[in-house]
Design a protein around this motif. Sequence first.
Motif, PDB file in Angstrom:
ATOM      1  N   GLU A  46      48.621  99.321  20.833  1.00  0.00           N
ATOM      2  CA  GLU A  46      48.681  98.958  22.115  1.00  0.00           C
ATOM      3  C   GLU A  46      49.973  97.945  22.702  1.00  0.00           C
ATOM      4  O   GLU A  46      50.518  97.991  23.511  1.00  0.00           O
ATOM      5  CB  GLU A  46      47.190  98.212  22.473  1.00  0.00           C
ATOM      6  CG  GLU A  46      46.052  99.211  22.173  1.00  0.00           C
ATOM      7  CD  GLU A  46      45.735  99.418  20.712  1.00  0.00           C
ATOM      8  OE1 GLU A  46      45.048  99.822  20.173  1.00  0.00           O
ATOM      9  OE2 GLU A  46      46.350  98.171  20.083  1.00  0.00           O
ATOM     10  N   SER A 150      44.334 100.884  25.995  1.00  0.00           N
ATOM     11  CA  SER A 150      44.093 100.591  24.903  1.00  0.00           C
ATOM     12  C   SER A 150      43.896 101.663  23.742  1.00  0.00           C
ATOM     13  O   SER A 150      44.625 102.763  24.103  1.00  0.00           O
ATOM     14  CB  SER A 150      42.598  99.932  24.982  1.00  0.00           C
ATOM     15  OG  SER A 150      42.340  99.315  23.492  1.00  0.00           O
ATOM     16  N   ILE A 165      36.791  97.013  24.754  1.00  0.00           N
ATOM     17  CA  ILE A 165      37.657  97.808  25.242  1.00  0.00           C
ATOM     18  C   ILE A 165      37.022  98.459  26.655  1.00  0.00           C
ATOM     19  O   ILE A 165      37.483  98.362  27.641  1.00  0.00           O
ATOM     20  CB  ILE A 165      37.853  99.316  24.454  1.00  0.00           C
ATOM     21  CG1 ILE A 165      38.813  98.832  23.388  1.00  0.00           C
ATOM     22  CG2 ILE A 165      38.568 100.373  25.250  1.00  0.00           C
ATOM     23  CD1 ILE A 165      38.875  99.951  22.423  1.00  0.00           C
ATOM     24  N   PHE A 181      44.004 105.651  27.327  1.00  0.00           N
ATOM     25  CA  PHE A 181      43.755 105.512  25.855  1.00  0.00           C
ATOM     26  C   PHE A 181      44.277 106.482  24.801  1.00  0.00           C
ATOM     27  O   PHE A 181      44.756 107.720  25.388  1.00  0.00           O
ATOM     28  CB  PHE A 181      41.937 105.725  25.881  1.00  0.00           C
ATOM     29  CG  PHE A 181      41.475 105.406  24.667  1.00  0.00           C
ATOM     30  CD1 PHE A 181      41.338 104.014  24.155  1.00  0.00           C
ATOM     31  CD2 PHE A 181      41.102 106.349  23.635  1.00  0.00           C
ATOM     32  CE1 PHE A 181      40.646 103.560  22.928  1.00  0.00           C
ATOM     33  CE2 PHE A 181      40.399 106.094  22.518  1.00  0.00           C
ATOM     34  CZ  PHE A 181      40.194 104.764  22.057  1.00  0.00           C
ATOM     35  N   VAL A 210      38.108 107.117  31.261  1.00  0.00           N
ATOM     36  CA  VAL A 210      39.574 106.954  31.048  1.00  0.00           C
ATOM     37  C   VAL A 210      40.246 108.226  32.122  1.00  0.00           C
ATOM     38  O   VAL A 210      39.678 109.113  32.136  1.00  0.00           O
ATOM     39  CB  VAL A 210      40.195 107.549  29.475  1.00  0.00           C
ATOM     40  CG1 VAL A 210      41.534 107.898  29.589  1.00  0.00           C
ATOM     41  CG2 VAL A 210      39.900 106.372  28.723  1.00  0.00           C
TER      42      VAL A 210
END
Length: 361
Positions: A46, A150, A165, A181, A210
Amino acid sequence: MSGLTIRQGASELDFLSLGALVHRLDPGIIPFRKARSFDIHVSGGEYNVAANLSDCFGLRTGIATAMVNYGIGELVQARVREMGVKPFYKWFEHDGVRGPNIATVYSDLGQGVRAPVVFYNRANEAGALLKPGDFDWGSILAGGARWFHSGGIFAALSPTTSDVIIEGMLAAKAKGAVISFDLNYRAKLWASIGGTEKGQEVVRRIVSNVDALIGNEEDLQKGLGIAGPEVVSSKSKLDPDAFFVMIDRVVEKFPNVKLVGTTLREVHSTNRHDWGAVLWLDGQRYVSPTCQLDVHDRIGGGDGFAAGLIYGLISGRSPEESLRLGWAHGALLTSFPGDTTMAKLPEVEALAKGGSARVQR
């Protein structure tokens, strides 16, 4: 531009990532059992994207992560500052003996027919201790953020990191950020907290929040439990058809996902790869050119791709150009030592447009 709506207007941060920082010990082409010295690279999937977007692409980026008050932590902090990434640290005190620690990654480069070897010491890792409530998301996001990111390695560190997260994703989504993600499925990590079945349960819960997903065929199969297409041995690993078939299955299960992208790599030797990338965006398919890479250090190439792609989209480039920027930056990153970029934006743009490696005078 697309159904992937990127926040316009003033934002304090263009990009915010959440994950664990590590330090990677690199003895070059020497196997660790014979090593007498090594370079130290500061890394983390990340963090790498945030560092790349800051240093090469000039975006305002941040990292929410664990930090330990000891010498290795000071080394890591210095590298984060050098890359221009704004830190948001949850602090831990080292007991002088056992930790908590900044995790160590050991990775030689390999050479020719000898593959790189990677192993870890993530014992008593500070990042694994992170839990919901450790970050003041209201304060971190008060000035706005365009993109929040993340990944699956951080999700697999402990039973609590996936909850952090989701907490961060929900807070960033409420501020209008795109949520991405990187699946980065690692079976060894998931084995310690419940195995594949538990890993897929957790990852599916995350991915339901997401907008943009990064991951290759193996990530989609093992991380999300998506059935892969029939394997045809004569097919090149650079053939995008199998990947697009899997994307159709992903978005059927997760209609919230508007973007899926990945690199395509065919490895002929440690130092010679064929390289490509694909992007699915709002139902449209895009395929990069392919090139041959003379690889110095392959670690971080996928994060380099993600950074270039995200930069293109944030800066309003077309999907085709954004994909090419990701493909080009990921390719360039493999020519440098370490996990983060040493490229300049004009170099990335030149390669994305078809530039060559002829000497620059």
